[in-house]
Design an enzyme around this catalytic site. Structure first.
Site, PDB file in Angstrom:
ATOM      1  N   CYS A  58       0.796  -1.239   0.000  1.00 38.94           N
ATOM      2  CA  CYS A  58       0.000   0.000   0.000  1.00 38.94           C
ATOM      3  C   CYS A  58       0.828   1.289   0.000  1.00 38.94           C
ATOM      4  O   CYS A  58       0.546   2.182  -0.806  1.00 38.94           O
ATOM      5  CB  CYS A  58      -0.978   0.029   1.161  1.00 38.94           C
ATOM      6  SG  CYS A  58      -1.300  -1.523   1.964  1.00 38.94           S
ATOM      7  N   ARG A  76       6.188 -11.607   5.332  1.00 41.87           N
ATOM      8  CA  ARG A  76       5.617 -11.502   6.671  1.00 41.87           C
ATOM      9  C   ARG A  76       6.179 -12.609   7.527  1.00 41.87           C
ATOM     10  O   ARG A  76       6.277 -13.754   7.088  1.00 41.87           O
ATOM     11  CB  ARG A  76       4.089 -11.606   6.611  1.00 41.87           C
ATOM     12  CG  ARG A  76       3.503 -10.439   5.841  1.00 41.87           C
ATOM     13  CD  ARG A  76       2.008 -10.477   5.798  1.00 41.87           C
ATOM     14  NE  ARG A  76       1.519  -9.408   4.920  1.00 41.87           N
ATOM     15  CZ  ARG A  76       0.258  -9.262   4.555  1.00 41.87           C
ATOM     16  NH1 ARG A  76      -0.646 -10.104   4.996  1.00 41.87           N
ATOM     17  NH2 ARG A  76      -0.097  -8.273   3.765  1.00 41.87           N
ATOM     18  N   GLN A 103       0.914 -10.992  -3.541  1.00 42.65           N
ATOM     19  CA  GLN A 103      -0.502 -10.633  -3.544  1.00 42.65           C
ATOM     20  C   GLN A 103      -0.896 -10.169  -4.934  1.00 42.65           C
ATOM     21  O   GLN A 103      -0.130  -9.459  -5.581  1.00 42.65           O
ATOM     22  CB  GLN A 103      -0.748  -9.475  -2.573  1.00 42.65           C
ATOM     23  CG  GLN A 103      -0.501  -9.816  -1.126  1.00 42.65           C
ATOM     24  CD  GLN A 103      -0.734  -8.602  -0.242  1.00 42.65           C
ATOM     25  OE1 GLN A 103      -0.147  -7.551  -0.454  1.00 42.65           O
ATOM     26  NE2 GLN A 103      -1.589  -8.742   0.740  1.00 42.65           N
ATOM     27  N   ASP A 125      -2.501  -7.692  -5.853  1.00 45.97           N
ATOM     28  CA  ASP A 125      -2.916  -6.531  -5.077  1.00 45.97           C
ATOM     29  C   ASP A 125      -3.406  -5.408  -5.980  1.00 45.97           C
ATOM     30  O   ASP A 125      -2.985  -5.301  -7.130  1.00 45.97           O
ATOM     31  CB  ASP A 125      -1.699  -6.039  -4.279  1.00 45.97           C
ATOM     32  CG  ASP A 125      -2.105  -5.368  -2.980  1.00 45.97           C
ATOM     33  OD1 ASP A 125      -3.313  -5.276  -2.716  1.00 45.97           O
ATOM     34  OD2 ASP A 125      -1.201  -4.938  -2.243  1.00 45.97           O
ATOM     35  N   HIS A 161      -4.852  -1.090  -5.390  1.00 44.27           N
ATOM     36  CA  HIS A 161      -5.360  -0.016  -4.551  1.00 44.27           C
ATOM     37  C   HIS A 161      -6.120   0.942  -5.435  1.00 44.27           C
ATOM     38  O   HIS A 161      -5.609   1.374  -6.468  1.00 44.27           O
ATOM     39  CB  HIS A 161      -4.213   0.676  -3.813  1.00 44.27           C
ATOM     40  CG  HIS A 161      -3.575  -0.225  -2.805  1.00 44.27           C
ATOM     41  ND1 HIS A 161      -2.496  -1.015  -3.096  1.00 44.27           N
ATOM     42  CD2 HIS A 161      -3.921  -0.505  -1.524  1.00 44.27           C
ATOM     43  CE1 HIS A 161      -2.185  -1.735  -2.024  1.00 44.27           C
ATOM     44  NE2 HIS A 161      -3.031  -1.453  -1.059  1.00 44.27           N
ATOM     45  N   LYS A 204     -14.980  -4.147   5.595  1.00 47.95           N
ATOM     46  CA  LYS A 204     -14.414  -4.965   4.517  1.00 47.95           C
ATOM     47  C   LYS A 204     -15.350  -6.086   4.110  1.00 47.95           C
ATOM     48  O   LYS A 204     -16.253  -6.473   4.861  1.00 47.95           O
ATOM     49  CB  LYS A 204     -13.068  -5.554   4.936  1.00 47.95           C
ATOM     50  CG  LYS A 204     -13.181  -6.627   5.990  1.00 47.95           C
ATOM     51  CD  LYS A 204     -11.884  -7.408   6.138  1.00 47.95           C
ATOM     52  CE  LYS A 204     -11.971  -8.288   7.384  1.00 47.95           C
ATOM     53  NZ  LYS A 204     -10.853  -9.159   7.572  1.00 47.95           N
ATOM     54  N   HIS A 260      -8.321  -1.303  -0.648  1.00 45.55           N
ATOM     55  CA  HIS A 260      -7.302  -2.333  -0.861  1.00 45.55           C
ATOM     56  C   HIS A 260      -8.071  -3.562  -1.316  1.00 45.55           C
ATOM     57  O   HIS A 260      -9.073  -3.912  -0.690  1.00 45.55           O
ATOM     58  CB  HIS A 260      -6.592  -2.753   0.428  1.00 45.55           C
ATOM     59  CG  HIS A 260      -6.105  -1.649   1.300  1.00 45.55           C
ATOM     60  ND1 HIS A 260      -4.772  -1.360   1.426  1.00 45.55           N
ATOM     61  CD2 HIS A 260      -6.750  -0.787   2.118  1.00 45.55           C
ATOM     62  CE1 HIS A 260      -4.624  -0.367   2.299  1.00 45.55           C
ATOM     63  NE2 HIS A 260      -5.802  -0.004   2.732  1.00 45.55           N
TER      64      HIS A 260
HETATM   65 ZN   LIG Z   1      -3.125  -2.389   0.718  1.00 41.84          ZN
END
Ligand SMILES: [Zn+2]
Ligand SMILES: [Zn+2]
Length: 649
Positions: free
Chosen positions: A345, A374, A392, A394, A396, A476, A522
Site C-alpha cells: 500500500c 511476513r 498478492q 494486489d 489499490h 471490509k 485495498h
Molecule cells: Zn493495501
C-alpha cells in the site's frame, strides 16, 4: 430436577436423545439443573439433544474419552490419569505412564473400550466436597488429579461414574456406555501436564468418534482423499514448486518451471481482465526505508509480522575502510535502516501522490503482483498455504466516498469472472462492520457500510454480516470459496480505508479547486498467488483445467516408424501455441507410457502409429480414457476448443 425429568414432563423424551438444551445451555440427562434454568420451561425454550447434533456429538465424544480412561485403567492399572476433553472430530485423554503406550497397546485399549460399550454401564453423576476428592485421589496416587483439583475454586466438585471407574468431570455425558457411537484410536503424542515444561511428560491418546460406523468410514475416506490431494505431495510429484527450509529458508517458495508456467498463465489472464477494467499495472521495490512504515502506521500495529529491520552495522564500517568502495558507499553514510515490505500500500500511495490528482482522475486503480514478506511463526507454516514470502494480486483504488458502491460492484464482477475460470463458483461473502475502536467518522462508516451492502446486493450475492469484525480503518468484504471436498478457504478481500490516505496526506483537487480527502480500497482477488495455487492444486488434485496444464499434449509415437510423423504433429500443434512434449521412447510398452503421462496429469495424449501416419490422422486420448481418432484439422480444433480459457472446467 434433571434434564431427563424435564424432557419427560414436556413429552419430549425419545430414542437417541442424550441431552437437553435449555435456553442455549447444554445439560446431560443426569445433572440436576440449577434453579435459574427452571423458571421458564416451555417447550420453546427446551430442546432435546440427539447424538447427531453438534452438541450431541460433543457429549458422546466426551463419554468416549471416559471409556478410553476406563479401558486404560483396566489394562494398565498403574497408569495415572490427567484430563480428557473432546476435539473437532473426536477426543483425547492424557495419561502418565513412564514407558508410554505402543501400537499394540492401542489396539488392546480399543478392544477394551468396545467391551465397555457392550457392557452398557449406567453413567451416574455424583458430587463430593473438594477436600474429600483431594484425599481420595491422594490415596489412589492420582497425583495429576490432585493438582487439577487444587486449581478448582469451587468447594464442591462433580464426578461421573461408570461401573468400577469414576472421573472428576463437569460433564455432560451420555446416559450409559452403550450410547457412545463408532470410535477409533488414531494416534499418540507426548505433551507436558498443563503444557508446562516443569511437569513430567504425559502420553496423549487421540481418538475419533462418530454416531455410526458408516460415519466413521466416511471420515477416514475423506482423510484419504485429503491426503491424496495434498498440494505438498502433488507439488513434488508434478514438479510444481519447492520449499527448501535448510538452504533457502522456511516459508520461502521456489516456483519450478511447471508451476511457474501455471503462475504466468494465471497472471496473464488476471492482467487481461484488470486492464480491461481500467487498472494500471505498476511494480514497486521489495524494501523501503523504515520511515515509510512509520508513516503508514505498520510499525505500530503490524510489527510482529514484519521481518527485522536491516541496520547498518559498525562492523561494516571497519571492513569498508579498507575498501576502495568506501567513499562511494552512499548507503553507509545514510545510515538509514531499511525494511522488507509486508504490504504494497505505501508504495501505491506514493505513486498517487507523485503528481497532483484531480477529481477527474478518480477512481485511480493501481495494480501489482506485489511480493510481500511476513514473519509467520515456524509452527504455522504449511506448504503454500502459510508462507513467509508471497505475492498478492494486489490493487489499490483511490476514489471518492460516493464512488465506493459502483467500484465494489465492479470488483465483485472481476472476482466472479476470474474465480470461475478455475471452477470456483461456490462463494460465501462476509461483510465486517465497525469495531469499537476505529478511525474515521460515524458518517463515513455509515456511508461506507451501506455502500458495501448495496454493492453486494446489486451483485446478487448472498452474504452474512460479521458485526464489529471490521479492522479499525474501515469495513471490509471477505469472500470465501468452497473446494470440491467442501472445505472453505479465505480468498478475495475488499478492504476500505479511511485512515491511510490521511496518514500520508493524500488528497485530490475537487471541481472547485479545493483539496479533498481521498479514500482507498485495498483489494485482492486471489489473496496470495502461492496460497491460491495450493488451494487450486488440492481442488483439482493436480488435474488443472486444460488452459492451465503446464503440458497440454503428450505426443506419443508408437513405433520408430512413426517418429517423424509425431515430430511433424508436435511442430504443428506448437504453431497453435499448444504446450507439447514429445515421447519417442518406443522401446517401452505403450500401456506403461500412457500410464506415465497419466500420472503427470497431462490432459491430452496424441497417440500416433503407422496407421495415423498413413491416413494423416491423429488419435487423441483424453484424461479419463476417452479415445477418438480425428483428421489433423478436426483434432487440432477439438483440442483448441477444450483449451480455451473459459471452457468452463
Ligand atoms: Zn493495501
Ligand atoms: Zn470428563
Amino acid at each position: 430436577m434433571t434434564g431427563k425429568d424435564i424432557l419427560e414432563k414436556l413429552g419430549l423424551s425419545g430414542e437417541g436423545i442424550i441431552g437437553v438444551k435449555i435456553r442455549g445451555k447444554v445439560f446431560d440427562l443426569h445433572t440436576p439443573i440449577s434453579a435459574e434454568f427452571l423458571n421458564d420451561l416451555s417447550s420453546g425454550s427446551v430442546k432435546p439433544i440427539t447424538i447427531d447434533s453438534p452438541e450431541g456429538l460433543d457429549i458422546m465424544r466426551h463419554s468416549c474419552a471416559h471409556a478410553l480412561a476406563q479401558a486404560v485403567k483396566r489394562l494398565f492399572p498403574e497408569t495415572k490419569l490427567s484430563v480428557g476433553p473432546t476435539t473437532e472430530n473426536g477426543f483425547f485423554y492424557d495419561f502418565y505412564r513412564p514407558n508410554g503406550f505402543t501400537e499394540e497397546d492401542l489396539k488392546k485399549i480399543e478392544e477394551e473400550m468396545k467391551k465397555i460399550k457392550q457392557e452398557g454401564l449406567k453413567i451416574r453423576r455424583f458430587e463430593m466436597k473438594k477436600e474429600n476428592a483431594i484425599k481420595m485421589y491422594q490415596e489412589k496416587g492420582e497425583i495429576f488429579k490432585v493438582e487439577i483439583l487444587k486449581g478448582i475454586p469451587e468447594d464442591t466438585v462433580s464426578f461421573y461414574e461408570q461401573g468400577e471407574f469414576s472421573d472428576l468431570c463437569r460433564g455432560p455425558h451420555v446416559p450409559s456406555t452403550d450410547m457412545i457411537g463408532a470410535f477409533k484410536l488414531v494416534s499418540i503424542s507426548a505433551v507436558h501436564f498443563k503444557g508446562d515444561e516443569s511437569y513430567p511428560m504425559l502420553t496423549r491418546i487421540y481418538g475419533v468418534a462418530f454416531p455410526k460406523e458408516e460415519d466413521l468410514k466416511r471420515y477416514f475416506e475423506h482423510l484419504e482423499e485429503i491426503k491424496r490431494r495434498d498440494h505438498r505431495k502433488l507439488g513434488r510429484e508434478l514438479e510444481l514448486f519447492l520449499i527448501d527450509e535448510d538452504e533457502i529458508g522456511p516459508g520461502l517458495v521456489i516456483w519450478l518451471p511447471k508451476g511457474a508456467k501455471i503462475r504466468r498463465l494465471i497472471e496473464d489472464e488476471w492482467l487481461k481482465i484488470h486492464e480491461k477494467k481500467g487498472y494500471k499495472l505498476v511494480y514497486t521495490p521489495h524494501i523501503a526505508k523504515v520511515n515509510l512504515w512509520k508513516t503508514s502506521g505498520h510499525l505500530d500495529y503490524y510489527r510482529k509480522f514484519m521481518f527485522p529491520q536491516m541496520e547498518w552495522k559498525e562492523e561494516n564500517k571497519e571492513k569498508k575502510k579498507d575498501s576502495q568502495d568506501f567513499e562511494r558507499d552512499i548507503g553507509y553514510y545514510e545510515k538509514v535502516p531499511y525494511q522488507l515490505k509486508p504490504m504494497n500500500c505505501p508504495f501505491h500511495i506514493q505513486i498517487f501522490k507523485s503528481k497532483t490528482r484531480s477529481y477527474r482522475d478518480l477512481p485511480l486503480r493501481l495494480c501489482e503482483f506485489g511480493t510481500v514478506y511476513r514473519y509467520e511463526r515456524s509452527g504455522v507454516l504449511h506448504g503454500l498455504l502459510r508462507v513467509r514470502g508471497f505475492t498478492q494480486d494486489d490493487a489499490h483504488i483511490f476514489l471518492k466516498l460516493e464512488q465506493i458502491e459502483d467500484e465494489v460492484v465492479e470488483i465483485l464482477d472481476i472476482m466472479k469472472y476470474f474465480l470461475s475460470l478455475f471452477g470456483f463458483t461456490d462463494y460465501m461473502v462476509f461483510l465486517s462492520t465497525r469495531p469499537e475502536e476505529r478511525a474515521g467518522t460515524d458518517e463515513e462508516w455509515d456511508f461506507a457500510e451501506s455502500a458495501l451492502k448495496k454493492a453486494i446486493e446489486r451483485s446478487k450475492m448472498k452474504y452474512e454480516i460479521d458485526p464489529g469484525e471490521g479492522v479499525f480503518y474501515g469495513p471490509k468484504i471477505d469472500v470465501k470459496i468452497k473446494d470440491v471436498l467442501g472445505r472453505v478457504w479465505q480468498c478475495s478481500t475488499i478492504q476500505l480505508d479511511f485512515n491511510l490516505p490521511k496518514k500520508f496526506s493524500a488528497f485530490y483537487i475537487d471541481s472547485n479547486n479545493r483539496p479533498q480527502n481521498v479514500y482507498i480500497i485495498h483489494r485482492a482477488i486471489l489473496g496470495s498467488i502461492e496460497r491460491f495455487f495450493g488451494i487450486l492444486i488440492e481442488h483439482t488434485a493436480g488435474n488443472f483445467p486444460p488452459w492451465l496444464a503446464p503440458t497440454q499434449c503428450a505426443i506419443i509415437s508408437v513405433k520408430d516408424t512413426s517418429n517423424s510423423y509425431a515430430e511433424f504433429i508436435k511442430n504443428l500443434l506448437e504453431e497453435y501455441n499448444l504446450r507439447c512434449e514429445l515421447d519417442l521412447s518406443t522401446g517401452e510398452r505403450l500401456a506403461k507410457r500412457v500410464r506415465d503421462w497419466e500420472m503427470l496429469k497431462v490432459p491430452f495424449m496424441i497417440i500416433l502409429g503407422e496407421k495415423e501416419r498413413d491416413e494423416k490422422k491423429i488419435t487423441i486420448r483424453e484424461k479419463g480414457g476417452l479415445i477418438k481418432t480425428f483428421s489433423i484439422e478436426e483434432g487440432i480444433n477439438y483440442i483448441l476448443g477444450r483449451c480455451k480459457v473459459n471452457s468452463g472446467e
